[in-house]
Structure formats: structure tokens, C-alpha cells
Scaffold this motif. Structure first.
Motif, PDB file in Angstrom:
ATOM      1  N   ALA A  26     -45.281  22.063 -64.021  1.00 39.45           N
ATOM      2  CA  ALA A  26     -44.747  23.187 -64.785  1.00 39.45           C
ATOM      3  C   ALA A  26     -45.779  23.741 -65.765  1.00 39.45           C
ATOM      4  O   ALA A  26     -45.946  24.965 -65.911  1.00 39.45           O
ATOM      5  CB  ALA A  26     -43.490  22.756 -65.532  1.00 39.45           C
ATOM      6  N   ILE A  27     -46.491  22.840 -66.431  1.00 43.04           N
ATOM      7  CA  ILE A  27     -47.517  23.273 -67.390  1.00 43.04           C
ATOM      8  C   ILE A  27     -48.603  24.075 -66.685  1.00 43.04           C
ATOM      9  O   ILE A  27     -49.004  25.151 -67.144  1.00 43.04           O
ATOM     10  CB  ILE A  27     -48.122  22.054 -68.107  1.00 43.04           C
ATOM     11  CG1 ILE A  27     -47.079  21.396 -69.019  1.00 43.04           C
ATOM     12  CG2 ILE A  27     -49.366  22.449 -68.913  1.00 43.04           C
ATOM     13  CD1 ILE A  27     -47.515  20.063 -69.597  1.00 43.04           C
ATOM     14  N   ARG A  30     -47.475  27.547 -65.509  1.00 43.97           N
ATOM     15  CA  ARG A  30     -47.447  28.493 -66.630  1.00 43.97           C
ATOM     16  C   ARG A  30     -48.857  28.899 -67.041  1.00 43.97           C
ATOM     17  O   ARG A  30     -49.104  30.059 -67.392  1.00 43.97           O
ATOM     18  CB  ARG A  30     -46.703  27.880 -67.817  1.00 43.97           C
ATOM     19  CG  ARG A  30     -45.196  27.952 -67.666  1.00 43.97           C
ATOM     20  CD  ARG A  30     -44.497  27.847 -68.996  1.00 43.97           C
ATOM     21  NE  ARG A  30     -43.321  28.689 -69.020  1.00 43.97           N
ATOM     22  CZ  ARG A  30     -42.444  28.689 -70.011  1.00 43.97           C
ATOM     23  NH1 ARG A  30     -42.625  27.897 -71.065  1.00 43.97           N
ATOM     24  NH2 ARG A  30     -41.399  29.498 -69.983  1.00 43.97           N
ATOM     25  N   ASN A  31     -49.786  27.968 -67.015  1.00 48.22           N
ATOM     26  CA  ASN A  31     -51.175  28.309 -67.317  1.00 48.22           C
ATOM     27  C   ASN A  31     -51.717  29.334 -66.334  1.00 48.22           C
ATOM     28  O   ASN A  31     -52.601  30.129 -66.675  1.00 48.22           O
ATOM     29  CB  ASN A  31     -52.055  27.057 -67.271  1.00 48.22           C
ATOM     30  CG  ASN A  31     -51.795  26.123 -68.436  1.00 48.22           C
ATOM     31  OD1 ASN A  31     -51.135  26.492 -69.411  1.00 48.22           O
ATOM     32  ND2 ASN A  31     -52.293  24.897 -68.353  1.00 48.22           N
ATOM     33  N   LYS A  32     -51.190  29.333 -65.117  1.00 46.47           N
ATOM     34  CA  LYS A  32     -51.623  30.255 -64.067  1.00 46.47           C
ATOM     35  C   LYS A  32     -50.880  31.586 -64.145  1.00 46.47           C
ATOM     36  O   LYS A  32     -51.154  32.504 -63.370  1.00 46.47           O
ATOM     37  CB  LYS A  32     -51.383  29.588 -62.700  1.00 46.47           C
ATOM     38  CG  LYS A  32     -52.078  30.257 -61.529  1.00 46.47           C
ATOM     39  CD  LYS A  32     -53.561  29.984 -61.510  1.00 46.47           C
ATOM     40  CE  LYS A  32     -54.202  30.483 -60.226  1.00 46.47           C
ATOM     41  NZ  LYS A  32     -55.655  30.242 -60.185  1.00 46.47           N
ATOM     42  N   GLY A  33     -49.926  31.689 -65.057  1.00 45.36           N
ATOM     43  CA  GLY A  33     -49.170  32.930 -65.190  1.00 45.36           C
ATOM     44  C   GLY A  33     -47.936  32.995 -64.312  1.00 45.36           C
ATOM     45  O   GLY A  33     -47.326  34.059 -64.169  1.00 45.36           O
ATOM     46  N   ASP A  35     -44.190  32.058 -63.963  1.00 48.45           N
ATOM     47  CA  ASP A  35     -43.127  31.649 -64.867  1.00 48.45           C
ATOM     48  C   ASP A  35     -41.744  31.716 -64.233  1.00 48.45           C
ATOM     49  O   ASP A  35     -40.766  31.259 -64.817  1.00 48.45           O
ATOM     50  CB  ASP A  35     -43.151  32.514 -66.126  1.00 48.45           C
ATOM     51  CG  ASP A  35     -42.390  31.881 -67.276  1.00 48.45           C
ATOM     52  OD1 ASP A  35     -42.650  30.704 -67.586  1.00 48.45           O
ATOM     53  OD2 ASP A  35     -41.522  32.563 -67.853  1.00 48.45           O
ATOM     54  N   ASN A  36     -41.655  32.257 -63.031  1.00 47.06           N
ATOM     55  CA  ASN A  36     -40.365  32.408 -62.368  1.00 47.06           C
ATOM     56  C   ASN A  36     -40.038  31.140 -61.576  1.00 47.06           C
ATOM     57  O   ASN A  36     -40.018  31.119 -60.350  1.00 47.06           O
ATOM     58  CB  ASN A  36     -40.387  33.636 -61.452  1.00 47.06           C
ATOM     59  CG  ASN A  36     -39.044  33.896 -60.797  1.00 47.06           C
ATOM     60  OD1 ASN A  36     -38.002  33.616 -61.373  1.00 47.06           O
ATOM     61  ND2 ASN A  36     -39.076  34.423 -59.595  1.00 47.06           N
ATOM     62  N   PHE A  98     -45.757  22.729 -74.698  1.00 49.92           N
ATOM     63  CA  PHE A  98     -45.980  23.746 -73.673  1.00 49.92           C
ATOM     64  C   PHE A  98     -44.708  24.530 -73.343  1.00 49.92           C
ATOM     65  O   PHE A  98     -44.683  25.304 -72.387  1.00 49.92           O
ATOM     66  CB  PHE A  98     -46.534  23.091 -72.394  1.00 49.92           C
ATOM     67  CG  PHE A  98     -47.930  22.549 -72.559  1.00 49.92           C
ATOM     68  CD1 PHE A  98     -49.036  23.378 -72.386  1.00 49.92           C
ATOM     69  CD2 PHE A  98     -48.146  21.211 -72.889  1.00 49.92           C
ATOM     70  CE1 PHE A  98     -50.325  22.883 -72.533  1.00 49.92           C
ATOM     71  CE2 PHE A  98     -49.436  20.713 -73.040  1.00 49.92           C
ATOM     72  CZ  PHE A  98     -50.525  21.549 -72.866  1.00 49.92           C
ATOM     73  N   ASP A  99     -43.652  24.335 -74.154  1.00 49.12           N
ATOM     74  CA  ASP A  99     -42.410  25.104 -74.026  1.00 49.12           C
ATOM     75  C   ASP A  99     -41.859  25.043 -72.598  1.00 49.12           C
ATOM     76  O   ASP A  99     -41.619  26.056 -71.952  1.00 49.12           O
ATOM     77  CB  ASP A  99     -42.657  26.566 -74.432  1.00 49.12           C
ATOM     78  CG  ASP A  99     -41.355  27.354 -74.555  1.00 49.12           C
ATOM     79  OD1 ASP A  99     -40.305  26.714 -74.787  1.00 49.12           O
ATOM     80  OD2 ASP A  99     -41.383  28.584 -74.402  1.00 49.12           O
ATOM     81  N   ILE A 100     -41.640  23.821 -72.143  1.00 51.43           N
ATOM     82  CA  ILE A 100     -41.171  23.604 -70.770  1.00 51.43           C
ATOM     83  C   ILE A 100     -39.657  23.422 -70.699  1.00 51.43           C
ATOM     84  O   ILE A 100     -39.047  23.677 -69.664  1.00 51.43           O
ATOM     85  CB  ILE A 100     -41.881  22.383 -70.155  1.00 51.43           C
ATOM     86  CG1 ILE A 100     -43.405  22.609 -70.126  1.00 51.43           C
ATOM     87  CG2 ILE A 100     -41.380  22.095 -68.751  1.00 51.43           C
ATOM     88  CD1 ILE A 100     -43.834  23.819 -69.324  1.00 51.43           C
ATOM     89  N   ARG A 103     -37.134  25.680 -68.942  1.00 58.25           N
ATOM     90  CA  ARG A 103     -37.179  25.794 -67.485  1.00 58.25           C
ATOM     91  C   ARG A 103     -36.514  24.617 -66.780  1.00 58.25           C
ATOM     92  O   ARG A 103     -36.440  24.597 -65.552  1.00 58.25           O
ATOM     93  CB  ARG A 103     -38.630  25.904 -66.981  1.00 58.25           C
ATOM     94  CG  ARG A 103     -39.527  26.887 -67.721  1.00 58.25           C
ATOM     95  CD  ARG A 103     -38.877  28.223 -67.944  1.00 58.25           C
ATOM     96  NE  ARG A 103     -38.519  28.881 -66.694  1.00 58.25           N
ATOM     97  CZ  ARG A 103     -37.725  29.953 -66.619  1.00 58.25           C
ATOM     98  NH1 ARG A 103     -37.175  30.447 -67.709  1.00 58.25           N
ATOM     99  NH2 ARG A 103     -37.457  30.495 -65.448  1.00 58.25           N
TER     100      ARG A 103
END
Length: 511
Positions: A26-27, A30-33, A35-36, A98-100, A103
Motif C-alpha cells: 500500500a505504501i 501510494r508512492n507511485k501515485g 490511490d484507487n 503513510f496514512d494507510i 484504505r
């Protein structure tokens, strides 16, 4: 689908499991952009293995600097080797930083996963919740997700208390009780020293002894923590030193070399130093090559076995009886409780969740004789699906998280190719997968794991679907990038918009 924030009712990705692998995936997504996506977790909290294994003495036998992600360093490890509680706290810290958590969907037990060829997505059925559809799936449920009591004759007849090490009963009072521990693996050698402190008597039932090395668990000084926090590159250097130190161990445990002899000499010296009684030493001396089974790291187990209230039993178990355990020589040992430190249902011959791929093929059927995959991550016929800690990704000498981090970066790149390229599917070629596995088994035949001992690394017929036959650097290097030529890439069908109906002049109504 209303409970998920999705576009057009289809997620870009679903991650199954919120343990180390799921949170790390998940981290990096998100680093890759990307988010869906959501994480589907059957439990009520994150942590996976480290959430479930809370038995007394639970700890990692890999140094904390190495048993953590390089992209999420922790300068505050309290000891060289961390306990389960501290590792779980690290996972929670990653979720927060990382605000996971937004999700994650807790209490979502995935019971079926089916590929929809026409739509080009996976359909996930969830017990008690709406189904989910996703273009890609990350199977991060892990090899140590499912624990069950062993198949021992008479186990259902035992009237006392039964506890599995991975489902510890914290309400049970061991004080003054007669306790049996079945198993002498990595969990047992941590549990036994703690039980000996509180129980009236402890009997340890050993099938085969393991190679045991000393575990020097030093407390981390405050100055070291401050230095790592202020200078992250210092912690990176420490992690690198630990990595190369463990990498050199491969020469002694993955293959039989002169260094194997050194590992065995260290193990024998450790046994001789801690166990004075010659007969007990003989019972605890392995009769297989070091590395064939998992090495045990402990400085507390041998002393615990020699406490007045502890006994090692080496007679094989014949059956469980209503009051205890009966061994083959006819002696019945009576207990108030039995602790089963007998490991997990490792998915090397099946899948923890039913998965149906192209043309109705079922992954559990294909893996019934031993799991096979391409670079442990992808399986032909199951497009857009990626496994963490899949077949032949187990390390015998290094940190699981080194391997896992490489897997995560690879699958994130693969998912990006599917999404950015608007692909219907990316499916590894069967011939490429077959060639890879033939090479794996050829190399495994030369390793210590395939040298004749029985272990959870192997299926009943001796097929090794678990371990990677090489250095960690070799495993990581093979996952540096996605070799697109190894996959069949199918673009999504884009329907052209219909042109407006053009009526011939002769058909126009008369004015």
C-alpha cells in the motif's frame, strides 16, 4: 460497492491482507501515485503474523535493522532482536505515518477470487459484505496466515486445555499447572523458557532436534537511537552491514561448503557450553546437515530444559488420551494443558483462498503437487495477480523483508504497466514460467534443504516449493524490473463512439 471509493465500480487494485506485505504494498502504491485501491483484512487489526503470534517470548530471530523496510526506517528499536509487540508497533507506526488506515477494510474475509475475462478484472467475494471488482490483485495473505492443530491421533479425545502457539490463550493461568509443549521449532524454543518460569512442570516432546546458535540480544543505547534519528545514513549503513553479514551465512547454510562445518562447530560448541549432561547433549544433537531445517537462534532454550521442573521427551507420540499424551513405549503423560508449537499450514500445495483464473482453471488444483510461479510473484493463467512471499521466495539465511521489499517494488511496477498502458491483462507466459521453475528445482537439488531431512520447506513427496536457492542479492536482482517480453500484454478494447445516423436526403420528411 457503495462502501468503497471507486471509479466506475472497479478498483485499480485490491490488496488481500494487512500484514507486513500488505502495508508495504500500500505504501509503495501510494508512492507511485496509485490511490484507487483498498486492503481487505479478515481480522480486526493490522499486523498479520505479528498480530496473531503473541505467545510468551515471541520475537524475531533476524536483527531489527534488517527486519524492517528500507523505505520506512525505525531508529528506535530497543534491542538487536525485537519482540513481537515492538514489531507490531512498527507496523502500526507505518500505517499512521503513510496514512494507510483509510484504505483498510477490517472484517473483510475474502472467500473467493474469480477472473472475469470479458471485463478484464478480478471478482472478489467477501463474507458478509458486497463483492469487489479490481483490475489487479495483490495476494499479501502470507505463508504463515493459517494455523491449525496438528493431525495427531486422539487429539479430539483430550479433555484438557489445548493451545496453539499462534492462537495464544492469554486468559489461561499456567501457574501451578502441568504443561506439555509439542514441537521444538522456532516458536517452541521461545515459549519453553517462559513457561518453565511459571508452570509446575513442563514436558517438551521432541521429534527431531534442531541446530541451535546463540542469540546475543543487546539493548540499543539511547545515543545510538539519537544518532540514527539525526543521521539516517548511519542507520542505512548499519542495515547494510547486517545484510552483508547475513549474506555471507548463505555459504554455510544454503549449500554444503567448508563454512557449513563452521556453523555446525558453533552449534556444537553452544550445546556443549550450555548442556553439561552427556545424555541430554546426545538427545539434542541434530543428525542432519546444518541449514536443512530452519536454524534456531536462542540462548535461553537449553538452560530452560535443564531446570528441575522441565523434562525433554524424545519417545514418539503414539496418541493423545483424555488425560494427556501416550508415547510409543506405552507411558501416559498427564497434563492440565497442551501447547502445540507445531507451525502453520504453509501454502506450498494449495491456496488459502480459492482462486479461479482463465478458462476456469483453479490454482489450488494446479498447486496440489507443489506450488509454482514465475519469480515467485506471477502465475500463468492468472493475469494481473501478484503474490508476495509466493513459491520459492523463502530465505534460509536473511531477512524475509529484504525479499518482500523486492517483491513489492516489482509488483508495483507491474501494476503501473497495467494501469498506465490501459491493459486488459498482463499474463506471464507458460513457457517462461516452466523454464524458470525447472531452473529453480535444478538449483534446489544442490542445496541443504533438499539433502534428506524432513521439513516444512518440502511437500510430502519432497518437492521444494518454499525456498530460493541462492543469495538474497540474486533474488533481489531478478526483480529489478519487469521484463515485459516474459508476459503476454493484451490491450483493453476501446469501443469507438457511434457516429450519428445520417439520413439520405430522399428520406427527409417533405416540407
Amino acid at each position: 460497492m457503495s462502501e468503497f471509493d471507486v471509479r466506475d465500480g472497479v478498483l485499480d487494485a485490491v490488496i488481500v491482507g494487512a500484514g507486513f506485505a500488505g502495508i508495504g504494498s500500500a505504501i509503495r502504491l501510494r508512492n507511485k501515485g496509485i490511490d484507487n485501491f483498498v486492503i481487505l483484512e479478515r481480522g480486526s487489526a493490522v499486523g498479520g503474523t505479528w498480530r496473531d503470534n503473541t505467545y510468551p517470548g515471541a520475537a524475531c530471530d533476524i536483527p531489527s535493522r534488517l527486519y524492517s523496510y528500507s523505505f520506512a526506517p525505525n531508529p528506535n528499536w530497543s534491542h538487536t532482536y525485537s519482540g513481537s509487540g515492538e514489531i507490531l508497533e512498527y507496523i502500526h507506526t507505518m500505517v499512521g505515518e503513510f496514512d494507510i488506515e483509510s484504505r483498510i477494510r477490517f472484517g473483510h474475509n475474502v472467500v473467493d477470487i474469480i477472473w472475469n475475462e470479458a471485463a478484464g478484472h478480478w471478482h472478489l467475494s467477501i463474507d458478509g459484505h458486497a463483492d469487489v471488482r479490481a483490475r489487479t490483485v495483490v495476494m499479501a495473505s502470507g505463508p504463515l496466515a493459517n494455523a491449525s492443530l496438528p493431525n495427531i491421533r486422539g487429539i479430539d479425545t483430550y479433555e484438557g486445555h489445548k493451545i496453539h502457539s499462534a492462537r495464544w490463550d492469554h486468559d489461561y493461568d499456567f501457574e501451578g499447572k502441568k504443561i506439555a509443549v509439542v514441537g521444538t521449532g522456532a516458536s517452541a524454543v521461545q515459549i519453553v523458557p517462559e513457561l518453565v518460569k511459571i508452570a509446575d512442570t513442563v514436558k517438551v516432546f521432541q521429534r527431531t532436534p534442531g541446530w541451535t546458535l546463540p542469540r546475543m540480544n543487546r539493548k540499543t543505547q539511547g545515543s545510538t537511537k539519537r544518532r540514527y534519528a539525526r543521521y539516517p545514513q548511519a542507520q542505512t549503513l548499519a542495515r547494510s552491514l547486517w545484510f552483508w553479514g547475513h549474506e555471507s551465512v548463505a555459504l554455510g547454510v544454503v549449500w554444503k561448503t567448508p563454512l557449513t562445518r563452521i556453523v555446525e562447530l558453533v552449534g556444537r560448541a553452544h550445546l556443549r557450553r550450555q548442556v553439561r549432561d552427556p545424555w541430554l547433549r546426545r538427545q539434542l544433537t541434530p543428525r542432519f546437515r546444518a541449514g536443512c531445517k530452519r536454524l534456531l537462534m536462542t540462548s535461553d532454550y537449553y538452560p530452560a530444559l535443564q531446570k528441575p521442573n522441565c523434562t525433554l521427551v524424545t519417545w514418539p507420540i503414539a496418541t493423545l488420551s483424555p488425560k494427556g499424551i501416550r508415547t510409543v513405549e506405552g507411558v501416559e503423560h498427564r497434563f492440565d494443558a497442551i501447547v502445540f508449537a507445531t507451525g502453520f499450514d504453509v501454502s506450498n500445495t494449495g491456496t488459502p483462498i480459492p482462486i479461479t483464473g482463465r478458462d476456469g482453471r483453479v490454482l489450488a488444483d494446479e498447486w496440489s503437487a507443489g506450488a509454482k510461479a514465475y519469480k515467485s510473484i506471477a502465475v500463468s493463467g492468472y493475469p494481473n495477480m501478484y503474490f508476495t512471499f509466493g513459491p520459492n521466495s523463502g530465505p534460509g539465511h536473511s531477512s524475509a523483508l529484504v525479499y518482500m521489499e523486492a517483491q513489492i517494488d516489482y509488483l508495483v511496477e507491474a501494476i503501473s504497466l497495467v494501469l498506465d498502458g490501459n491493459l486488459h491483462s498482463a499474463d506471464v507466459r507458460q513457457d517462461v514460467q516452466d523454464a524458470y521453475n525447472e531452473e529453480m528445482q535444478r538449483k534446489l537439488a544442490k542445496t541443504t534443504w533438499n539433502s534428506g531431512c524432513s521439513s516444512w520447506y518440502l511437500t510430502e513427496d519432497g518437492f521444494n516449493a518454499t525456498m530460493f536457492p541462492g543469495f538474497a542479492t540474486q533474488y533481489v536482482n531478478q526483480l529489478r524490473s519487469v521484463e515485459q517480453g516474459d508476459f503476454t500484454m493484451t490491450p483493453r478494447r476501446v469501443e469507438r463512439p457511434r457516429e450519428p445516423l445520417r439520413m439520405h436526403e430522399s428520406t427527409l420528411p417533405l416540407r
